[in-house]
Design a protein around this motif. Sequence first.
Motif, PDB file in Angstrom:
ATOM      1  N   ILE A 109      14.211  -9.800  12.507  1.00  0.00           N
ATOM      2  CA  ILE A 109      15.612 -10.207  12.319  1.00  0.00           C
ATOM      3  C   ILE A 109      16.119  -9.750  10.958  1.00  0.00           C
ATOM      4  O   ILE A 109      17.231  -9.228  10.845  1.00  0.00           O
ATOM      5  N   GLN A 110      15.296  -9.916   9.917  1.00  0.00           N
ATOM      6  CA  GLN A 110      15.707  -9.465   8.582  1.00  0.00           C
ATOM      7  C   GLN A 110      15.969  -7.959   8.569  1.00  0.00           C
ATOM      8  O   GLN A 110      16.937  -7.496   7.958  1.00  0.00           O
ATOM      9  N   LEU A 111      15.122  -7.189   9.247  1.00  0.00           N
ATOM     10  CA  LEU A 111      15.309  -5.744   9.282  1.00  0.00           C
ATOM     11  C   LEU A 111      16.581  -5.339  10.030  1.00  0.00           C
ATOM     12  O   LEU A 111      17.226  -4.365   9.673  1.00  0.00           O
ATOM     13  N   LEU A 112      16.918  -6.090  11.072  1.00  0.00           N
ATOM     14  CA  LEU A 112      18.036  -5.715  11.930  1.00  0.00           C
ATOM     15  C   LEU A 112      19.374  -6.301  11.491  1.00  0.00           C
ATOM     16  O   LEU A 112      20.418  -5.905  12.000  1.00  0.00           O
ATOM     17  N   THR A 113      19.337  -7.247  10.557  1.00  0.00           N
ATOM     18  CA  THR A 113      20.568  -7.873  10.088  1.00  0.00           C
ATOM     19  C   THR A 113      21.164  -7.063   8.936  1.00  0.00           C
ATOM     20  O   THR A 113      20.505  -6.832   7.927  1.00  0.00           O
ATOM     21  N   PRO A 114      22.428  -6.642   9.077  1.00  0.00           N
ATOM     22  CA  PRO A 114      23.055  -5.898   7.976  1.00  0.00           C
ATOM     23  C   PRO A 114      23.225  -6.803   6.752  1.00  0.00           C
ATOM     24  O   PRO A 114      23.298  -8.024   6.880  1.00  0.00           O
ATOM     25  N   ASP A 121       0.794  -1.225   0.000  1.00  0.00           N
ATOM     26  CA  ASP A 121       0.000   0.000   0.000  1.00  0.00           C
ATOM     27  C   ASP A 121       0.830   1.279   0.000  1.00  0.00           C
ATOM     28  O   ASP A 121       0.333   2.327  -0.395  1.00  0.00           O
ATOM     29  N   ILE A 122       2.073   1.204   0.477  1.00  0.00           N
ATOM     30  CA  ILE A 122       2.919   2.382   0.592  1.00  0.00           C
ATOM     31  C   ILE A 122       4.196   2.142  -0.215  1.00  0.00           C
ATOM     32  O   ILE A 122       4.834   1.105  -0.071  1.00  0.00           O
ATOM     33  N   ALA A 123       4.553   3.078  -1.056  1.00  0.00           N
ATOM     34  CA  ALA A 123       5.718   2.935  -1.939  1.00  0.00           C
ATOM     35  C   ALA A 123       6.924   3.701  -1.398  1.00  0.00           C
ATOM     36  O   ALA A 123       6.782   4.697  -0.692  1.00  0.00           O
ATOM     37  N   ASN A 124       8.101   3.219  -1.772  1.00  0.00           N
ATOM     38  CA  ASN A 124       9.384   3.891  -1.536  1.00  0.00           C
ATOM     39  C   ASN A 124       9.819   3.926  -0.073  1.00  0.00           C
ATOM     40  O   ASN A 124      10.500   4.845   0.353  1.00  0.00           O
ATOM     41  N   VAL A 125       9.447   2.900   0.689  1.00  0.00           N
ATOM     42  CA  VAL A 125       9.920   2.770   2.068  1.00  0.00           C
ATOM     43  C   VAL A 125      11.156   1.881   2.040  1.00  0.00           C
ATOM     44  O   VAL A 125      11.157   0.811   1.415  1.00  0.00           O
ATOM     45  N   ARG A 126      12.213   2.332   2.696  1.00  0.00           N
ATOM     46  CA  ARG A 126      13.471   1.584   2.708  1.00  0.00           C
ATOM     47  C   ARG A 126      14.029   1.537   4.126  1.00  0.00           C
ATOM     48  O   ARG A 126      13.808   2.453   4.912  1.00  0.00           O
ATOM     49  N   ASP A 127      14.770   0.467   4.407  1.00  0.00           N
ATOM     50  CA  ASP A 127      15.408   0.362   5.722  1.00  0.00           C
ATOM     51  C   ASP A 127      16.716   1.150   5.714  1.00  0.00           C
ATOM     52  O   ASP A 127      17.064   1.799   4.720  1.00  0.00           O
ATOM     53  N   SER A 128      17.444   1.089   6.809  1.00  0.00           N
ATOM     54  CA  SER A 128      18.671   1.883   6.937  1.00  0.00           C
ATOM     55  C   SER A 128      19.783   1.402   6.009  1.00  0.00           C
ATOM     56  O   SER A 128      20.792   2.088   5.845  1.00  0.00           O
ATOM     57  N   HIS A 129      19.590   0.244   5.371  1.00  0.00           N
ATOM     58  CA  HIS A 129      20.567  -0.282   4.409  1.00  0.00           C
ATOM     59  C   HIS A 129      20.063  -0.141   2.973  1.00  0.00           C
ATOM     60  O   HIS A 129      20.569  -0.784   2.062  1.00  0.00           O
ATOM     61  N   ASN A 130      19.011   0.683   2.789  1.00  0.00           N
ATOM     62  CA  ASN A 130      18.429   0.990   1.485  1.00  0.00           C
ATOM     63  C   ASN A 130      17.712  -0.201   0.841  1.00  0.00           C
ATOM     64  O   ASN A 130      17.571  -0.268  -0.370  1.00  0.00           O
ATOM     65  N   ARG A 131      17.243  -1.148   1.665  1.00  0.00           N
ATOM     66  CA  ARG A 131      16.478  -2.285   1.156  1.00  0.00           C
ATOM     67  C   ARG A 131      14.996  -1.949   1.237  1.00  0.00           C
ATOM     68  O   ARG A 131      14.529  -1.365   2.216  1.00  0.00           O
ATOM     69  N   ARG A 132      14.250  -2.322   0.192  1.00  0.00           N
ATOM     70  CA  ARG A 132      12.825  -2.005   0.131  1.00  0.00           C
ATOM     71  C   ARG A 132      12.020  -2.753   1.188  1.00  0.00           C
ATOM     72  O   ARG A 132      12.244  -3.927   1.450  1.00  0.00           O
TER      73      ARG A 132
END
Length: 124
Positions: free
Chosen positions: A113-118, A44-55
């Motif tokens: 875990i996926q979000l927090l793992t570099p 529903d929301i576009a262009n959200v990325r984590d701190s490592h630039n992953r969608r």
Amino acid sequence: MARNRNSAKQAGARFERIIADFLRDNLDDHIDRRIKTGAKDCGDIANVRDSHNRRIVIEAKDYGGKLNLPQWAKEAHQEAENDGAHVGLVIAKRRGTTDPADQWVAMTVNDLIQLLTPPQGNTQ
């Protein structure tokens, strides 16, 4: 007043807009509501990325009944797969507040875990 299909769709669209605008204003001015893509929904929301630039795919839910986290997480995961995103999560309407900062975020522990793992090769 009872909720019907049309009023539910309108509430969902309003909730998506509120969340997209809040994320845009607090994270990145490229974040916006995603145009509906039919059978291969990408969230529903576009262009959200984590701190490592992953969608990140976000499934926004302004629900009329009870929480349905298993189904919503399944949708978010499918949409993340459709989008080639790193992870999918759910933002659900919290009853009793309209403040977008106070809405619920739901994900599996594996998603966390996926979000927090570099990314591999990144030692930071």
